[in-house]
Design a protein around this motif. Structure first.
Motif, PDB file in Angstrom:
ATOM      1  N   THR A 141       0.853  -1.178   0.000  1.00 25.68           N
ATOM      2  CA  THR A 141       0.000   0.000   0.000  1.00 25.68           C
ATOM      3  C   THR A 141       0.898   1.240   0.000  1.00 25.68           C
ATOM      4  N   ALA A 142       0.608   2.173  -0.912  1.00 22.07           N
ATOM      5  CA  ALA A 142       1.512   3.307  -1.115  1.00 22.07           C
ATOM      6  C   ALA A 142       0.777   4.638  -1.041  1.00 22.07           C
ATOM      7  N   ARG A 143       1.468   5.622  -0.498  1.00 22.71           N
ATOM      8  CA  ARG A 143       0.953   6.994  -0.476  1.00 22.71           C
ATOM      9  C   ARG A 143       0.937   7.581  -1.887  1.00 22.71           C
ATOM     10  N   ALA A 144       1.973   7.273  -2.658  1.00 19.22           N
ATOM     11  CA  ALA A 144       2.099   7.725  -4.043  1.00 19.22           C
ATOM     12  C   ALA A 144       3.024   6.753  -4.759  1.00 19.22           C
ATOM     13  N   VAL A 145       3.011   6.797  -6.081  1.00 15.31           N
ATOM     14  CA  VAL A 145       3.872   5.927  -6.885  1.00 15.31           C
ATOM     15  C   VAL A 145       4.557   6.764  -7.952  1.00 15.31           C
ATOM     16  N   VAL A 146       5.870   6.610  -8.045  1.00 22.40           N
ATOM     17  CA  VAL A 146       6.666   7.255  -9.086  1.00 22.40           C
ATOM     18  C   VAL A 146       7.225   6.155  -9.976  1.00 22.40           C
ATOM     19  N   ASP A 147       6.742   6.080 -11.198  1.00 25.95           N
ATOM     20  CA  ASP A 147       7.212   5.058 -12.129  1.00 25.95           C
ATOM     21  C   ASP A 147       8.423   5.596 -12.880  1.00 25.95           C
ATOM     22  N   ALA A 148       9.604   5.151 -12.457  1.00 30.59           N
ATOM     23  CA  ALA A 148      10.858   5.532 -13.105  1.00 30.59           C
ATOM     24  C   ALA A 148      11.537   4.280 -13.661  1.00 30.59           C
ATOM     25  N   SER A 149      10.720   3.392 -14.219  1.00 27.29           N
ATOM     26  CA  SER A 149      11.238   2.085 -14.669  1.00 27.29           C
ATOM     27  C   SER A 149      11.932   2.140 -16.012  1.00 27.29           C
ATOM     28  N   GLY A 150      11.889   3.284 -16.690  1.00 28.44           N
ATOM     29  CA  GLY A 150      12.633   3.432 -17.926  1.00 28.44           C
ATOM     30  C   GLY A 150      11.994   2.727 -19.109  1.00 28.44           C
ATOM     31  N   PHE A 348      -0.020   9.481  -8.754  1.00 31.95           N
ATOM     32  CA  PHE A 348       0.756   8.635  -9.662  1.00 31.95           C
ATOM     33  C   PHE A 348       1.509   9.512 -10.666  1.00 31.95           C
ATOM     34  N   TYR A 349       2.807   9.197 -10.868  1.00 37.11           N
ATOM     35  CA  TYR A 349       3.645  10.004 -11.754  1.00 37.11           C
ATOM     36  C   TYR A 349       4.540   9.105 -12.595  1.00 37.11           C
ATOM     37  N   LEU A 350       4.738   9.484 -13.843  1.00 35.98           N
ATOM     38  CA  LEU A 350       5.791   8.910 -14.675  1.00 35.98           C
ATOM     39  C   LEU A 350       6.977   9.862 -14.620  1.00 35.98           C
ATOM     40  N   ALA A 351       8.186   9.299 -14.482  1.00 30.70           N
ATOM     41  CA  ALA A 351       9.388  10.126 -14.415  1.00 30.70           C
ATOM     42  C   ALA A 351      10.523   9.435 -15.140  1.00 30.70           C
ATOM     43  N   GLY A 352      11.561  10.208 -15.428  1.00 30.17           N
ATOM     44  CA  GLY A 352      12.708   9.634 -16.121  1.00 30.17           C
ATOM     45  C   GLY A 352      12.394   9.340 -17.584  1.00 30.17           C
ATOM     46  N   MET A 353      13.158   8.418 -18.160  1.00 37.58           N
ATOM     47  CA  MET A 353      12.994   8.080 -19.568  1.00 37.58           C
ATOM     48  C   MET A 353      11.564   7.711 -19.924  1.00 37.58           C
ATOM     49  N   LYS A 354      10.883   7.016 -19.036  1.00 38.51           N
ATOM     50  CA  LYS A 354       9.528   6.564 -19.345  1.00 38.51           C
ATOM     51  C   LYS A 354       8.574   7.728 -19.546  1.00 38.51           C
ATOM     52  N   SER A 355       8.834   8.843 -18.891  1.00 39.93           N
ATOM     53  CA  SER A 355       7.958  10.005 -19.039  1.00 39.93           C
ATOM     54  C   SER A 355       8.012  10.572 -20.454  1.00 39.93           C
ATOM     55  N   TYR A 356       9.086  10.312 -21.176  1.00 44.52           N
ATOM     56  CA  TYR A 356       9.226  10.825 -22.537  1.00 44.52           C
ATOM     57  C   TYR A 356       8.497   9.954 -23.556  1.00 44.52           C
TER      58      TYR A 356
END
Length: 429
Positions: A141-150, A348-356
């Protein structure tokens, strides 16, 4: 209950996000399916980056590492992927300690007790992260999720329409989707006819490396109708190593070491090996194919979160106009943060390479600014989240590449003042 902020991926952006969250008193939990930090970076360990160390270390990570006896590398040096991992990513993961878990593959994210369709409770219920480990399945269970999986695990195919060419899978033993490591597999390419497909920096790196092999015939396939600005800004590039890479590739072409075929969008790979374009052009007697046509995001495990993605790039819809390769080079992309990276799914956020999404040419600096802004927003510091704390180095190329451009070559710096030529030794991988 103090729920963690789950960060997916222990790469440069993911670890930087954890450092930013920790600095703000939040509890990060980085989940990495690989066995070490920078698992993807380790797969291109032999490639030398064109960013300096000063541009590869996140500010929050530097502060965290300083408290663990870390010795910073020479800020003006250019590391290989192996050096970036060994001297920065691995020590950073060690400094984060129990906040990083390896062998933990995220296979889904959802709103607790609610599928994608349900509106009620989306603002108040936490996110759940579905994890697969060697011990079995787990729910966090998460407060927020940052997807930086590339995007490293999802390379684009050789096929010119975005899908594998006819025969591409059948000839997989002679096709690779990474820059060859010639220190370990030179015999595979020496004295052979090697086709390199792609127009980005990885393709240029591969071309330069392959020219070091004697009696190797190199054909370079470009989907675009002309070479255009593919070699970059040269001396006008504010990342000198990036400019020098383009100059070396240009010199190899002009010296006849590389044969360039433009307007070639692969339709089929025939036994032999012969590549056939959608217009019937043929490149025959091929021994090996190196496909470096970019990457795409894996969105399959995000089916239950509400994403607002651009129909073309598969990037956040507010970010897409800023990074569209038809318009921008990476040096003309405006710095951005949580405002452009947010989705209809709260937290929920996409970050890093995956955000592009499918846009190319992502810089580590961009990812570090993204996660700084995201962490500030999660912590409730909206003023910091909205600040821009980044200036990107110009490429020396005006605007973007377009899909099949026929633009004239850029020979001077029109995006900024020319950066003077600097003596560099770019070791071929």
């Amino acid at each position: 209950m103090d729920l963690p902020v789950v960060v997916v991926g222990a790469g440069p952006s993911g670890l930087a996000a954890a450092a930013e969250l920790l600095a703000r008193g939040l509890t990060p939990l980085v989940l990495e399916r690989g066995g070490q930090a920078g698992a993807a970076v380790a797969q291109w360990h032999h490639v030398r980056l064109f960013s300096r160390w000063s541009e590869l270390v996140a500010p929050a990570a530097r502060e965290l590492l300083a408290g663990h006896g870390w010795t910073a590398p020479d800020p003006e040096g250019y590391p290989t992927g192996a050096e970036w991992a060994a001297r920065y990513l691995l020590p950073l993961a060690d400094a984060l300690g129990a906040h990083v878990r390896f062998g933990a593959e995220v296979v889904g994210v959802a709103r607790r007790g609610r599928d994608r369709v349900v509106d009620a409770g989306r603002e108040t219920e936490p996110l759940t992260v579905h994890v697969r480990t060697a011990a079995g399945e787990e729910r966090i269970t998460a407060r927020a999720v940052v997807d930086a999986s590339g995007t490293w695990g999802s390379p684009n195919p050789l096929g010119g329409d975005g899908l594998p060419a006819v025969g591409e899978a059948a000839n997989a033993d002679r096709i690779v989707y990474r820059v060859p490591d010639l220190s370990a597999e030179a015999d595979r390419y020496r004295g052979k006819h090697v086709v390199v497909a792609g127009s980005g920096h990885s393709a240029l790196t591969a071309l330069v490396a392959l020219t070091s092999l004697p009696d190797t015939r190199i054909t370079w396939l470009l989907r675009r109708g002309a070479v255009g600005a593919v070699f970059g800004g040269g001396d006008a590039d504010q990342l000198p190593a990036r400019g020098a890479l383009g100059k070396r590739a240009r010199a190899a072409v002009e010296a006849g070491q590389v044969t360039v075929v433009t307007g070639f969008r692969t339709h089929a790979v025939e036994p032999g090996l012969t590549l056939v374009s959608d217009e019937g052009a043929r490149v025959a007697d091929v021994d090996e194919v190196v496909v470096l046509t970019g990457f795409r995001p894996d969105l399959s495990w995000l089916s239950e979160v509400r994403l607002d993605l651009d129909a073309t790039l598969q990037a956040p819809v507010a970010l897409a106009p800023l990074i569209d390769p038809n318009v921008h080079s990476c040096g003309t992309v405006y710095p951005h943060g949580v405002k452009e990276l947010s989705h209809p799914e709260p937290g929920f956020y996409l970050a890093g390479m995956k955000s592009y999404g499918r846009a190319p040419t992502f810089l580590a600096l961009t990812g570090y600014e993204q996660v700084r802004s995201i962490a500030a927003a999660i912590a409730g510091d909206h003023a910091a989240a909205e600040r821009v704390e980044l200036v990107l180095p110009e490429t020396g190329v005006c605007g973007g590449a377009g899909l099949f451009d026929v633009a004239e070559e850029q020979t001077s710096g029109c995006c900024g003042a020319p950066a003077g030529p600097q003596p560099l030794s770019l070791t071929a991988p």
